[in-house]
Design an enzyme around this catalytic site. Structure first.
Site, PDB file in Angstrom:
ATOM      1  N   LYS A   5     -30.807  77.461 -40.438  1.00 47.19           N
ATOM      2  CA  LYS A   5     -31.228  76.517 -40.105  1.00 47.19           C
ATOM      3  C   LYS A   5     -29.989  74.782 -40.943  1.00 47.19           C
ATOM      4  O   LYS A   5     -30.176  74.331 -41.629  1.00 47.19           O
ATOM      5  CB  LYS A   5     -32.946  75.641 -40.829  1.00 47.19           C
ATOM      6  CG  LYS A   5     -33.606  73.943 -40.200  1.00 47.19           C
ATOM      7  CD  LYS A   5     -34.934  73.756 -40.492  1.00 47.19           C
ATOM      8  CE  LYS A   5     -35.013  72.033 -40.631  1.00 47.19           C
ATOM      9  NZ  LYS A   5     -35.866  72.338 -41.118  1.00 47.19           N
TER      10      LYS A   5
ATOM     11  N   LYS B 295     -41.369  60.236 -40.281  1.00 44.27           N
ATOM     12  CA  LYS B 295     -42.311  60.351 -41.759  1.00 44.27           C
ATOM     13  C   LYS B 295     -42.218  59.808 -42.754  1.00 44.27           C
ATOM     14  O   LYS B 295     -41.489  58.487 -42.370  1.00 44.27           O
ATOM     15  CB  LYS B 295     -40.612  61.495 -42.447  1.00 44.27           C
ATOM     16  CG  LYS B 295     -41.012  62.799 -41.808  1.00 44.27           C
ATOM     17  CD  LYS B 295     -39.546  63.797 -42.543  1.00 44.27           C
ATOM     18  CE  LYS B 295     -39.102  65.385 -42.341  1.00 44.27           C
ATOM     19  NZ  LYS B 295     -39.751  66.220 -42.501  1.00 44.27           N
TER      20      LYS B 295
ATOM     21  N   GLU C 277     -39.131  70.194 -35.509  1.00 43.09           N
ATOM     22  CA  GLU C 277     -37.612  70.366 -35.276  1.00 43.09           C
ATOM     23  C   GLU C 277     -37.013  71.988 -35.867  1.00 43.09           C
ATOM     24  O   GLU C 277     -36.739  72.236 -34.799  1.00 43.09           O
ATOM     25  CB  GLU C 277     -36.688  69.339 -34.835  1.00 43.09           C
ATOM     26  CG  GLU C 277     -36.024  68.932 -36.646  1.00 43.09           C
ATOM     27  CD  GLU C 277     -37.322  69.035 -37.892  1.00 43.09           C
ATOM     28  OE1 GLU C 277     -35.908  69.248 -38.903  1.00 43.09           O
ATOM     29  OE2 GLU C 277     -37.512  68.503 -37.685  1.00 43.09           O
TER      30      GLU C 277
ATOM     31  N   ARG D 182     -37.962  74.848 -36.396  1.00 41.84           N
ATOM     32  CA  ARG D 182     -37.792  76.018 -35.070  1.00 41.84           C
ATOM     33  C   ARG D 182     -37.579  75.600 -34.125  1.00 41.84           C
ATOM     34  O   ARG D 182     -37.326  76.662 -33.440  1.00 41.84           O
ATOM     35  CB  ARG D 182     -39.740  76.233 -35.270  1.00 41.84           C
ATOM     36  CG  ARG D 182     -40.410  75.584 -34.599  1.00 41.84           C
ATOM     37  CD  ARG D 182     -42.162  74.956 -35.152  1.00 41.84           C
ATOM     38  NE  ARG D 182     -41.383  74.763 -36.281  1.00 41.84           N
ATOM     39  CZ  ARG D 182     -42.789  74.907 -36.853  1.00 41.84           C
ATOM     40  NH1 ARG D 182     -44.145  75.206 -35.930  1.00 41.84           N
ATOM     41  NH2 ARG D 182     -43.403  74.154 -38.146  1.00 41.84           N
TER      42      ARG D 182
END
Length: 459
Positions: free
Chosen positions: A228, A240, A312, A314
């Site tokens: 990732k 966030k 995001e 995944r």
């Protein structure tokens, strides 16, 4: 600085590693004046305790290092690294007290204690040098240390200097070092090439999203590593809070870890075919950012309802994993700083992993213990599949309820892989300094995987 062993010299200072239950015997073999000095200084071979013994000229004649009891050592790792960082400048050699895997770990600990992230400050003073102990694989340990340093450097570098383009450059440099081939798909070419989720997550950033595809080796089984590469994660439109955004330069820790592992594999010349896939993006906010309740179609054709733009990782992994599966590799391993739930489950020091193979799980657990790189198997719990099925689309990227967050993320990823598959949900960050691990970016799981590869791939 290069993490390498010192050149052999006859003047190297001996380091005697002394277990608590062997103190009397070890001290009894010292010259009388050194025995008196040990008693005067109150050296008891406690874990991490060290004592320098002078010669007649006031120079260091030898060093005693306490190794404590098995119970004390079990509460940590890399104990010799803490001592190495405290010793005066010079060249040292381990003169006894360790063998086998303990000696390997101690030698690696010494090298890793020399790591310092100095890109934005005056370089740290180098630690004392260590001559490679007899009986260890010195070159292997150096390559492992250098792979770990690469991972740490990539994670520690802020996104201002480690955006998607910079991560591409770092990968290209690694490929050039090992004569690997690399192909990069950038920006709108991701759409025409069939990577819609990678494009969607990264399109709002000033730096275009991209997929990095590196290949090395032409013999043996194929291993595909998928990391990732979210170089920064604002959370997107589900932004966030500031406290949660503070460490998001490390959200490409999965990519950093697979690149460090790739350096180890290529540097050691393992007989396998290696492929490394890194979806490199920044999850930003702009007018074209993807939205909650959007439904996206993946490379595999599965549709995904977006119920949180902060889930995001995944998404970009889904397209990369689909690609990884298309040439039927012998094993796919993904690494990602994917969920906070994994940290709640096992804390920052353990790498949780998922696999449907009991043999793979056993091999990883055994290897992790051998090289002091702790891992723990979590379950691909199939009954939870319903939690990632929203009804309006094939998959839900952020199931409601807050339960089993790491497991549901892993189950989401498993939908995109049919080849043998292992997934690591790592943290990638050392929250407080520990022996051989300064506060900051850290590799997790890579050394365990490297040690387990002969069993995982039947090398």
């Amino acid at each position: 600085m290069p993490l390498t062993f010192a050149a052999p010299t006859e003047d190297a200072i001996p380091v005697h590693v002394i277990h608590a239950d062997g103190l009397d015997g070890a001290v009894g073999q010292l010259p009388d004046q050194h025995q008196r000095w040990v008693k005067t200084q109150g050296f008891q071979a406690k874990l991490g305790q060290h004592l320098t013994l002078p010669d007649d000229d006031g120079q260091i004649a030898r060093v005693l290092v306490g190794y404590g009891t098995p119970e004390q050592r079990a509460r940590g790792r890399f104990h010799l690294g803490a001592v190495a960082a405290k010793l005066p400048d010079g060249t040292y050699r381990i003169a006894g007290g360790l063998d086998g895997s303990d000696l390997q770990e101690a030698a690696l600990a010494w090298l890793l204690a020399g790591y310092s992230f100095d890109r934005y400050r005056k370089p740290a003073v180098p630690i004392a040098g260590l001559i490679a102990p007899e009986g260890i694989e010195a070159r292997q340990i150096e390559i492992i240390a250098q792979g770990e340093a690469l991972t740490r450097d990539l994670i520690n570098t802020p996104t201002s200097d480690m955006g998607p383009a910079d991560l591409e450059n770092a990968t290209r440099s690694l490929a050039a070092e090992h004569e690997a081939k690399i192909n990069v798909t950038v920006g709108d070419d991701l759409i025409s090439s069939g990577f819609p989720l990678i494009h969607t997550v990264g399109r709002a950033s000033a730096q275009a999203p991209r997929l990095l595809d590196m290949r090395w080796g032409d013999q043996g089984p194929q291993l595909t590593l998928v990391g990732k590469g979210v170089c920064f994660d604002t959370g997107g439109l589900n932004i966030k809070p500031g406290a949660s955004m503070g460490l998001m330069k490390k959200d490409m820790g999965g990519a950093a870890t697979v690149l460090g592992l790739a350096h180890m594999i290529m540097g050691l010349g393992l007989r396998l075919r290696l492929r490394v896939l890194v979806p490199a993006v920044e999850n930003s906010i702009d007018g074209n950012a993807f939205r909650p309740q959007d439904i996206l179609t993946s490379r595999k054709g599965l549709t995904v309802e977006i119920n949180n733009t902060d889930a995001e990782g995944r998404l970009v992994l889904a397209d990369a994993l689909t690609l990884s599966d298309e040439d039927s590799p012998d094993l796919v391993i993904s690494m990602a700083t994917l969920t906070g739930a994994a940290r709640v489950a096992v804390g920052p020091d353990i790498s949780p992993f998922y696999t449907d193979s009991d043999d793979h799980a056993a091999a990883l657990s055994q290897a992790a213990h051998a090289v002091a790189d702790p891992v723990w198997r979590l379950p691909f719990h199939t009954p939870y599949e319903t939690m990632i099925e929203p009804g309006i689309a094939d998959l839900d990227n952020a199931p409601k309820g807050g339960m089993a967050g790491s497991i549901t993320a892993a189950l989401f990823l498993r939908r995109f892989v049919e080849s043998p598959y292992i997934h690591f949900d790592i943290y990638g960050w050392q929250p407080a300094a520990a022996p051989s691990r300064p506060k900051g970016g850290v590799g997790m799981g890579a050394r365990a995987v490297l040690e387990a590869l002969p069993a995982l791939l039947e090398l």
